[in-house]
Design a protein around this motif. Sequence first.
Motif, short mmCIF file in Angstrom:
data_model
loop_
_atom_site.label_atom_id
_atom_site.label_comp_id
_atom_site.label_asym_id
_atom_site.label_seq_id
_atom_site.Cartn_x
_atom_site.Cartn_y
_atom_site.Cartn_z
N ALA A 55 0.83 -1.21 0.00
CA ALA A 55 0.00 0.00 0.00
C ALA A 55 0.87 1.26 0.00
CB ALA A 55 -0.94 -0.02 1.20
N LEU A 56 1.89 1.30 0.86
CA LEU A 56 2.73 2.51 0.96
C LEU A 56 3.60 2.68 -0.28
CD1 LEU A 56 3.85 2.20 4.70
CD2 LEU A 56 1.94 3.51 3.77
N TRP A 57 4.27 1.61 -0.70
CA TRP A 57 5.16 1.70 -1.85
C TRP A 57 4.38 1.90 -3.15
CZ3 TRP A 57 5.55 -1.76 -6.01
CH2 TRP A 57 6.61 -1.52 -6.89
N GLY A 58 3.28 1.16 -3.31
CA GLY A 58 2.48 1.31 -4.52
C GLY A 58 1.94 2.71 -4.68
N ALA A 59 1.48 3.32 -3.58
CA ALA A 59 1.00 4.70 -3.65
C ALA A 59 2.14 5.66 -4.03
CB ALA A 59 0.40 5.11 -2.30
N HIS A 60 3.33 5.40 -3.51
CA HIS A 60 4.48 6.24 -3.86
C HIS A 60 4.79 6.17 -5.35
CE1 HIS A 60 8.54 7.85 -3.95
NE2 HIS A 60 8.99 6.68 -4.37
N ILE A 61 4.84 4.98 -5.90
CA ILE A 61 5.15 4.82 -7.33
C ILE A 61 4.07 5.46 -8.19
CG2 ILE A 61 5.46 3.13 -9.17
CD1 ILE A 61 7.85 3.36 -7.33
N LEU A 62 2.82 5.22 -7.87
CA LEU A 62 1.73 5.74 -8.69
C LEU A 62 1.64 7.26 -8.62
CD1 LEU A 62 -0.98 3.03 -7.93
CD2 LEU A 62 0.31 3.33 -10.05
N VAL A 63 1.99 7.84 -7.48
CA VAL A 63 1.98 9.30 -7.38
C VAL A 63 3.14 9.90 -8.17
CG1 VAL A 63 2.35 11.20 -5.75
CG2 VAL A 63 0.69 9.42 -5.23
N TRP A 120 -7.59 1.53 -8.30
CA TRP A 120 -8.85 2.28 -8.37
C TRP A 120 -8.62 3.76 -8.08
CZ3 TRP A 120 -13.80 1.35 -9.86
CH2 TRP A 120 -14.76 2.30 -9.48
N PHE A 121 -7.90 4.05 -7.02
CA PHE A 121 -7.68 5.44 -6.64
C PHE A 121 -6.62 6.11 -7.50
CE2 PHE A 121 -9.37 3.54 -2.69
CZ PHE A 121 -10.52 4.30 -2.61
N ALA A 122 -5.89 5.31 -8.28
CA ALA A 122 -4.99 5.90 -9.27
C ALA A 122 -5.73 6.27 -10.55
CB ALA A 122 -3.84 4.95 -9.58
N GLY A 123 -7.00 5.84 -10.68
CA GLY A 123 -7.79 6.20 -11.85
C GLY A 123 -7.71 5.22 -12.99
N ALA A 124 -7.46 3.94 -12.69
CA ALA A 124 -7.39 2.93 -13.76
C ALA A 124 -8.76 2.74 -14.40
CB ALA A 124 -6.88 1.60 -13.20
N GLN A 125 -8.76 2.31 -15.65
CA GLN A 125 -10.00 2.09 -16.38
C GLN A 125 -10.69 0.82 -15.89
OE1 GLN A 125 -9.28 2.16 -20.59
NE2 GLN A 125 -8.41 4.22 -20.56
N LEU A 126 -12.03 0.78 -16.05
CA LEU A 126 -12.82 -0.32 -15.52
C LEU A 126 -12.48 -1.65 -16.19
CD1 LEU A 126 -16.34 1.33 -15.16
CD2 LEU A 126 -14.69 0.81 -13.37
N ARG A 127 -12.06 -1.63 -17.45
CA ARG A 127 -11.75 -2.89 -18.13
C ARG A 127 -10.59 -3.61 -17.44
NH1 ARG A 127 -9.77 -0.44 -23.83
NH2 ARG A 127 -11.50 0.96 -23.34
N ASP A 132 -2.16 16.37 -0.31
CA ASP A 132 -1.00 15.59 -0.73
C ASP A 132 -1.51 14.33 -1.43
OD1 ASP A 132 1.19 13.88 -0.94
OD2 ASP A 132 2.11 14.65 0.90
N PRO A 133 -1.19 14.10 -2.71
CA PRO A 133 -1.73 12.94 -3.43
C PRO A 133 -1.30 11.62 -2.83
CG PRO A 133 -0.07 14.07 -4.74
CD PRO A 133 -0.35 14.95 -3.58
N TRP A 134 -0.11 11.54 -2.27
CA TRP A 134 0.33 10.28 -1.65
C TRP A 134 -0.50 9.98 -0.41
CZ3 TRP A 134 2.68 8.93 3.08
CH2 TRP A 134 3.16 7.63 3.14
N ILE A 135 -0.75 10.97 0.42
CA ILE A 135 -1.57 10.77 1.62
C ILE A 135 -2.99 10.38 1.22
CG2 ILE A 135 -2.53 11.88 3.66
CD1 ILE A 135 -0.06 13.57 3.87
N ARG A 136 -3.52 11.03 0.20
CA ARG A 136 -4.87 10.70 -0.26
C ARG A 136 -4.98 9.23 -0.67
NH1 ARG A 136 -7.94 15.27 -2.31
NH2 ARG A 136 -8.78 13.89 -3.90
N MET A 137 -4.00 8.76 -1.45
CA MET A 137 -4.06 7.38 -1.92
C MET A 137 -3.82 6.39 -0.80
SD MET A 137 -2.15 5.72 -5.23
CE MET A 137 -2.78 7.04 -6.24
N VAL A 138 -2.90 6.68 0.09
CA VAL A 138 -2.61 5.77 1.21
C VAL A 138 -3.81 5.67 2.14
CG1 VAL A 138 -1.25 5.55 3.32
CG2 VAL A 138 -0.10 5.98 1.16
N ALA A 139 -4.40 6.81 2.51
CA ALA A 139 -5.55 6.78 3.43
C ALA A 139 -6.72 6.02 2.82
CB ALA A 139 -5.96 8.21 3.78
N ALA A 140 -7.00 6.25 1.55
CA ALA A 140 -8.12 5.56 0.91
C ALA A 140 -7.85 4.07 0.79
CB ALA A 140 -8.38 6.17 -0.47
N THR A 141 -6.64 3.68 0.39
CA THR A 141 -6.32 2.26 0.21
C THR A 141 -6.35 1.51 1.53
OG1 THR A 141 -4.94 2.81 -1.70
CG2 THR A 141 -4.62 0.66 -0.70
#
Length: 454
Positions: free
Chosen positions: A153-161, A209-216, A331-340
């Motif tokens: 969760a922490l590393w993936g959010a870092h890379i995606l941000v 999901w929180f990175a905005g990936a497409q539904l497919r 902060d986009p990283w905090i947003r993604m980490v908190a949601a995930t």
Amino acid sequence: MTALDSSSEQRTSRNRLIGRLHATRVALTAWLGRPLASFHLILAICALLVVLGLVMVLSASSVISLQQDASAYTVFGKQVVFVLIGLVLFWLGLRVPLRKIRAASPAMLWVSLLMLVLVLVPGLGTEINSTRSWFTFGPVGFQPVEVAKVALALWGAHILVVKRGVLHLYRHLLVPVVPVALMMFALIMLQPDLGGTITLGVVLIGLLWFAGAQLRLFGALALGGLAGVAVLAVGADYRLSRLLAFLNPGADPGGADWQPNQALYALADGGLFGKGLGQGPSKYKYLPNVHNDFIFALIGEELGFLGCALVLGLFAMLAVVGMRIATRNIDPWIRMVAATLTVWLVAQAAINIGYVVNLLPVTGITLPLISSGGTSVVITLLVFGILANCARHEPESVAALRSQGPGRFGRLMRLPAPDPYQPPARRRPARTPARPRGPADRRRHPRSSRGGTS
């Protein structure tokens, strides 16, 4: 009294009730608008879940503790020790600056991958219930898959941000997060651990999901997840029997159907108010693993529908507060980490409650902070600490803490004032050097030649 007087009194009482409800709504809205409301709510939810978990573990485990040992508090005593260790990690997750946690996420990922490899080595990992997913140190067990979830969760959010500007391209969205997650899936499936695989999949889906990936993309992930669950279910007899019992209930009432049926009986016996704390008969060998996987059934039996509603309400409140923290941060990283992290905890609770009420096949996933289990409780408290730290980084909270001081709780816990968010500096594009002009350019542009104007 006339009918007119009676209707007037009813109208007056109704207006008073509406007025009280309006006043309560205004007061609640004002309180939720305070800077540290999310922080205080997270602390309250965590404290209530911990207290409820300790009480129910004591009630659920007293019988099995007496059967295995001379004391009724053996399992409960271990749970208290794990909670104390978890509270230390909660404090660290709350106190360590989030920028340092983000910087340490790659190292945490590599350590978790190494532990997932080492637990498969004979002599290092311990096999329990046909699953080699434990390190044992004397009477204490440790599951590295729980650390892997937090690390992903922490590393993936870092890379995606870091790559958020190019996430519309599949190769940047998927690489390297998905290959690393697939490597974790492979190592966990080799143990094999069905519950760990499912919850790790929830973390990956939350990140994408929180990175905005497409539904497919989620359709493809769902197909892959179902295939993995099918492979794990067929790979062990007890998991296959659980799946078949869910698909064909009543076929084996004395075998695979026994545990789900006893859970439903316990919930039904509880009624509205329950039989009373400590009075549930299901823990007397009627419901196996009642203090681990099926503790929600004992809550329904001893505390009734109201106890179950309390548990559901706490996790629903966790979902609302966690998403509130994510949306109020900039902060986009905090947003993604908190949601995930919020999706992970709430989904794990939903899966546990789902198979207790026979809506899902039994998977052995624990109820966060309530079920007995060392690694799960410790890591969940760490996650709550990180969520509380994220709540302190809301812009209004940062301004209040830096201007008015840390407050009584902050001074007691020695919490530093959070730093305001500083967006990364935009890189200036490199200046393109001028192309040297040749004789052909001088003939095309005679004004730029040394001879002056023509």
